[in-house]
Design a protein around this motif. Sequence first.
Motif, PDB file in Angstrom:
ATOM      1  N   SER A  98       7.747   5.151  -9.342  1.00  0.00           N
ATOM      2  CA  SER A  98       6.783   4.639  -8.357  1.00  0.00           C
ATOM      3  C   SER A  98       7.520   4.021  -7.166  1.00  0.00           C
ATOM      4  CB  SER A  98       5.861   3.583  -8.990  1.00  0.00           C
ATOM      5  OG  SER A  98       5.128   4.172 -10.033  1.00  0.00           O
TER       6      SER A  98
ATOM      7  N   ASP B  54       1.488   9.863  -7.569  1.00  0.00           N
ATOM      8  CA  ASP B  54       2.012   9.052  -8.669  1.00  0.00           C
ATOM      9  C   ASP B  54       1.068   9.155  -9.860  1.00  0.00           C
ATOM     10  OD1 ASP B  54       3.651   7.399 -10.064  1.00  0.00           O
ATOM     11  OD2 ASP B  54       3.335   5.615  -8.815  1.00  0.00           O
ATOM     12  N   GLU B  55       1.458   9.906 -10.845  1.00  0.00           N
ATOM     13  CA  GLU B  55       0.659  10.150 -12.057  1.00  0.00           C
ATOM     14  C   GLU B  55      -0.766  10.563 -11.711  1.00  0.00           C
ATOM     15  OE1 GLU B  55       1.426   7.533 -15.317  1.00  0.00           O
ATOM     16  OE2 GLU B  55       3.141   6.665 -14.303  1.00  0.00           O
TER      17      GLU B  55
HETATM   18 MG   LIG Z   1       5.114   4.113 -12.054  1.00  0.00          MG
END
Ligand SMILES: [Mg+2]
Length: 242
Positions: free
Chosen positions: A50, A157-158
């Motif tokens: 991240s 991010d994810e």
């Molecule tokens: Mg992360």
Amino acid sequence: MERLEMVMLEIREISYTYDNAKKAALQSISFELDRGEIVGLVGHNGAGKSTLLECISGLKWPQSGKIIINEKEYGISFVPNDLFLYNMLTIKETLYFIGSLHSLSRIEIDKVIKPLLRLFSLNSKENDYMKDLSYGMKQQVALIIGILSKPTYFLLDEPMNGFDALSTKKTKDYLTSLAKEKEIGILLSSHRLDIIEDICDRVVILNTGRLVYEGTVSQLKNNQTFEDALISVSGDKHADNF
Ligand SMILES: [Mg+2]
Ligand SMILES: Nc1ncnc2c1ncn2[C@@H]1O[C@H](COP(=O)(O)OP(=O)(O)OP(=O)(O)O)[C@@H](O)[C@H]1O
């Protein structure tokens, strides 16, 4: 896919240390992202994924290193993991609001969002408040927000956390078509190795702030499962503590 002659987005020796942290979160990370390819960012919890995406998007300013983009006109869109959405706006109001921030007319906004709302089966919910959506639905709206600015580079991010099987399949196909047909460069982090294996041209593996592998999943696997190969290059992040 054949790689382009000139690298379009270069991450060069990026290092980042949080205030008061004993250790750097990122240590001299370098790799490249071209238009039209999907690169997966993988690594244990706390590896630095991240932080790196935030550095590339411009949300964080690395203490050293550079992001070099060899294009005159480009846009970077980042869909973070911890979403900030306007609870008291409906899906449609949210998308019109964000679209207007990008100076898009209602007709232009509709052109982008209508097929995506249909793709995620959100068209019947477009007048629902954001606060009343499920987690997966909010993630889907966040993806649509990311696309509204028509980025040339898309950082995620994810992105498929909380997606059901059908939404995951549709999103994988959609991201692949964005990369291959619209020549968007996509960098996405995920703990879902099946997703990474299905859609990524290459993977970058981080371990405690260091890049420990860059290449294709098949080269990495070398007769092992992806999970075993990942664990063997990542080592044990807890080992330092014993
Ligand atoms: Mg992360
Ligand atoms: N706001 C912060 N202040 C201080 N340290 C932080 C902060 N955010 C993250 N860190 C530290 O930086 C390192 C990298 O964190 P980061 O969130 O980038 O990891 P990650 O790979 O995204 O993990 P996850 O898979 O759990 O999302 C970790 O050691 C984490 O504890």
